[in-house]
Design an enzyme around this catalytic site. Structure first.
Site, PDB file in Angstrom:
ATOM      1  N   ASP A 204       1.132  -0.049  12.102  1.00 36.79           N
ATOM      2  CA  ASP A 204       0.994  -1.350  12.754  1.00 36.79           C
ATOM      3  C   ASP A 204       2.299  -2.147  12.787  1.00 36.79           C
ATOM      4  O   ASP A 204       2.277  -3.371  12.817  1.00 36.79           O
ATOM      5  CB  ASP A 204      -0.110  -2.172  12.062  1.00 36.79           C
ATOM      6  CG  ASP A 204       0.179  -2.397  10.588  1.00 36.79           C
ATOM      7  OD1 ASP A 204       1.087  -1.738  10.043  1.00 36.79           O
ATOM      8  OD2 ASP A 204      -0.507  -3.232   9.975  1.00 36.79           O
TER       9      ASP A 204
ATOM     10  N   ARG B  93      -6.273  -1.770   8.878  1.00 38.31           N
ATOM     11  CA  ARG B  93      -6.011  -3.217   8.768  1.00 38.31           C
ATOM     12  C   ARG B  93      -5.840  -3.903  10.126  1.00 38.31           C
ATOM     13  O   ARG B  93      -4.748  -4.318  10.504  1.00 38.31           O
ATOM     14  CB  ARG B  93      -4.741  -3.439   7.936  1.00 38.31           C
ATOM     15  CG  ARG B  93      -5.047  -3.721   6.499  1.00 38.31           C
ATOM     16  CD  ARG B  93      -3.941  -4.485   5.844  1.00 38.31           C
ATOM     17  NE  ARG B  93      -2.632  -3.936   6.160  1.00 38.31           N
ATOM     18  CZ  ARG B  93      -1.535  -4.177   5.476  1.00 38.31           C
ATOM     19  NH1 ARG B  93      -1.589  -4.945   4.430  1.00 38.31           N
ATOM     20  NH2 ARG B  93      -0.389  -3.668   5.833  1.00 38.31           N
TER      21      ARG B  93
ATOM     22  N   GLY C 266       0.836  -1.210   0.000  1.00 40.93           N
ATOM     23  CA  GLY C 266       0.000   0.000   0.000  1.00 40.93           C
ATOM     24  C   GLY C 266       0.863   1.249   0.000  1.00 40.93           C
ATOM     25  O   GLY C 266       1.865   1.302   0.703  1.00 40.93           O
TER      26      GLY C 266
ATOM     27  N   ASP D 233       3.891  -4.461   6.498  1.00 41.04           N
ATOM     28  CA  ASP D 233       4.323  -5.775   7.008  1.00 41.04           C
ATOM     29  C   ASP D 233       4.498  -6.817   5.906  1.00 41.04           C
ATOM     30  O   ASP D 233       5.397  -7.664   5.991  1.00 41.04           O
ATOM     31  CB  ASP D 233       3.420  -6.272   8.147  1.00 41.04           C
ATOM     32  CG  ASP D 233       1.972  -6.433   7.748  1.00 41.04           C
ATOM     33  OD1 ASP D 233       1.614  -6.053   6.622  1.00 41.04           O
ATOM     34  OD2 ASP D 233       1.196  -6.944   8.573  1.00 41.04           O
TER      35      ASP D 233
ATOM     36  N   ARG E 124       1.360  -4.976  -5.789  1.00 42.30           N
ATOM     37  CA  ARG E 124       1.359  -6.215  -5.020  1.00 42.30           C
ATOM     38  C   ARG E 124       1.815  -7.279  -6.007  1.00 42.30           C
ATOM     39  O   ARG E 124       1.423  -7.270  -7.163  1.00 42.30           O
ATOM     40  CB  ARG E 124      -0.030  -6.482  -4.444  1.00 42.30           C
ATOM     41  CG  ARG E 124      -0.407  -5.379  -3.448  1.00 42.30           C
ATOM     42  CD  ARG E 124      -1.438  -5.798  -2.430  1.00 42.30           C
ATOM     43  NE  ARG E 124      -1.254  -5.048  -1.190  1.00 42.30           N
ATOM     44  CZ  ARG E 124      -1.838  -3.872  -0.903  1.00 42.30           C
ATOM     45  NH1 ARG E 124      -2.667  -3.309  -1.765  1.00 42.30           N
ATOM     46  NH2 ARG E 124      -1.616  -3.271   0.255  1.00 42.30           N
TER      47      ARG E 124
ATOM     48  N   ASP F 221      -0.987   2.693   8.456  1.00 43.51           N
ATOM     49  CA  ASP F 221      -1.644   1.955   9.552  1.00 43.51           C
ATOM     50  C   ASP F 221      -0.920   2.027  10.895  1.00 43.51           C
ATOM     51  O   ASP F 221      -1.517   1.739  11.925  1.00 43.51           O
ATOM     52  CB  ASP F 221      -1.789   0.465   9.179  1.00 43.51           C
ATOM     53  CG  ASP F 221      -2.546   0.270   7.880  1.00 43.51           C
ATOM     54  OD1 ASP F 221      -3.297   1.177   7.502  1.00 43.51           O
ATOM     55  OD2 ASP F 221      -2.386  -0.789   7.248  1.00 43.51           O
TER      56      ASP F 221
ATOM     57  N   THR G 189       3.674   2.878   5.893  1.00 47.34           N
ATOM     58  CA  THR G 189       2.266   2.468   5.917  1.00 47.34           C
ATOM     59  C   THR G 189       1.483   3.454   6.762  1.00 47.34           C
ATOM     60  O   THR G 189       1.979   3.914   7.792  1.00 47.34           O
ATOM     61  CB  THR G 189       2.084   1.044   6.486  1.00 47.34           C
ATOM     62  OG1 THR G 189       0.698   0.851   6.809  1.00 47.34           O
ATOM     63  CG2 THR G 189       2.886   0.806   7.760  1.00 47.34           C
TER      64      THR G 189
END
Ligand code: ADP
Length: 326
Positions: free
Chosen positions: A133, A175, A14, A106, A75, A131, A129
């Site tokens: 995360d 996510r 992403g 990740d 991707r 996110d 990212t």
């Protein structure tokens, strides 16, 4: 340990605002050290198809302020196969690349870990990212910009929300991580955040309604993390319709808006520092680490730890949203 003379850089998975600032920093820091730099297009895909071009200092001029990534991202399922990775390795060697800097989330770091182990190649990753995360860094590149985008959107929504008596669910990305929802709720003064981290048997929607979210208010804005276990904002709105029909629930899904825009100063500084530190790491002979920032200092974390999912939202921030929304 062979000395590094040439690196390859790619962005994968992403996209996130600030990736360009990171590409610029890695390129310039490497050139500063006299290394050659190769831009690899479309993430791991470009390594497999051989879409590799030499980067000079001016290849990264005028990009620090731009969202997205000039290297494009993709991707690439082929990279998940041993054959795909062998082709990638052969192309990398043919281009004279000694080490890789990968920027992504990740999935990207998982790919880097597999590739580095398989072919004994030095790889350093930057956390790119929205996110937030990844363990091994307080924040990831793109997170601050996305948070600001969310706050701007919620501010606008509040103008209309206060004119009606409604429950507004605003779904944000993440996510399965609640950082954007939780800190977005704090920054925008939302009444609640429904996040995966608090999904431990507690019915957050019922608690919100039982606590009488409208006692002192005409409307409520609730930030919701995308989360299969709640069905996200749409899932929650359906539940309200079924279980609490006395309330009128509305849904806004911010979606890909959150990935766009010019990176904030915080993201540009983070990307610049991490990018330069990635080159420093390779110079020092470090490999297979993610570069991050903790308490203001650069830290290097082995891939397996960065991927360990040990970072969680601050419980005190969950309490803060509750306290400040009475
Ligand atoms: P992100 O980096 O944002 O988490 P993805 O999860 O889509 O994004 O991962 C990006 C890419 O990383 C994938 O398309 C694939 O090429 C590579 N990748 C992810 N997981 C693996 C894996 N287990 N083995 C090899 N490559 C992987």
């Amino acid at each position: 340990m062979a000395t590094i003379k040439s690196i390859g850089i790619l962005t994968s998975g992403g996209d996130a605002p600030g990736m360009n600032a990171a590409i610029r920093a890695v390129t310039r820091a490497a050139r500063y050290n006299g290394w050659s730099v190769n831009g690899i297009m479309r993430g791991y895909k470009g390594l497999i198809t051989g879409e590799i071009e030499e980067f000079h200092s001016n290849s990264v001029s005028n990009i620090i302020q731009r969202g997205g990534t000039i290297l494009k991202t993709a991707r690439c399922d082929e990279f998940k196969s041993a054959e795909g990775r062998k082709t990638a390795y052969d192309n990398m060697k043919a281009a004279g690349i000694d080490a890789l800097v990968v920027i992504g989330g990740d999935g990207t770091i998982t790919g880097a870990q597999v590739f580095a182990e398989e072919f004994d190649v030095p790889v350093v990753a930057l956390p790119g990212t929205i996110d937030n995360d990844l363990s091994g860094t307080d924040t990831t590149i793109g997170y601050d910009t996305a948070l600001n985008t969310i706050v701007e959107a919620v501010d606008k929504l509040r103008d209309t929300a206060t004119s009606h008596e409604r429950l507004f669910f605003v779904e944000v990305m993440g996510r399965r991580a609640g950082y954007l929802a939780l800190n977005g709720a704090i920054a925008s003064g939302a009444e609640a955040a429904i996040i995966p981290e608090s999904q431990t048997g507690d019915d957050q929607l019922k608690t919100l309604i039982d606590n009488g979210f409208r006692k002192s208010k005409n409307s409520a804005i609730v930030l919701v993390a995308e989360d299969p276990s709640t069905g996200g904002a749409l899932g929650l709105a359906e539940r309200v319709e079924r279980e609490f029909p006395q309330y009128d629930a509305r849904v806004t899904i911010l979606g890909h808006l959150q990935r766009g825009g010019s990176p904030t100063a915080a993201d540009r500084i983070l990307a610049s520092r991490l990018g330069a530190a990635a080159v420093e790491a390779l110079k020092e002979g470090q490999r297979n680490v993610m570069v991050g920032l903790k308490n203001g200092d650069i830290v290097y974390t082995p891939f397996c730890q960065a991927l360990s999912k040990s970072k969680t939202v601050k419980q005190s921030n969950v309490e803060l949203v509750k306290m400040l929304s009475i």
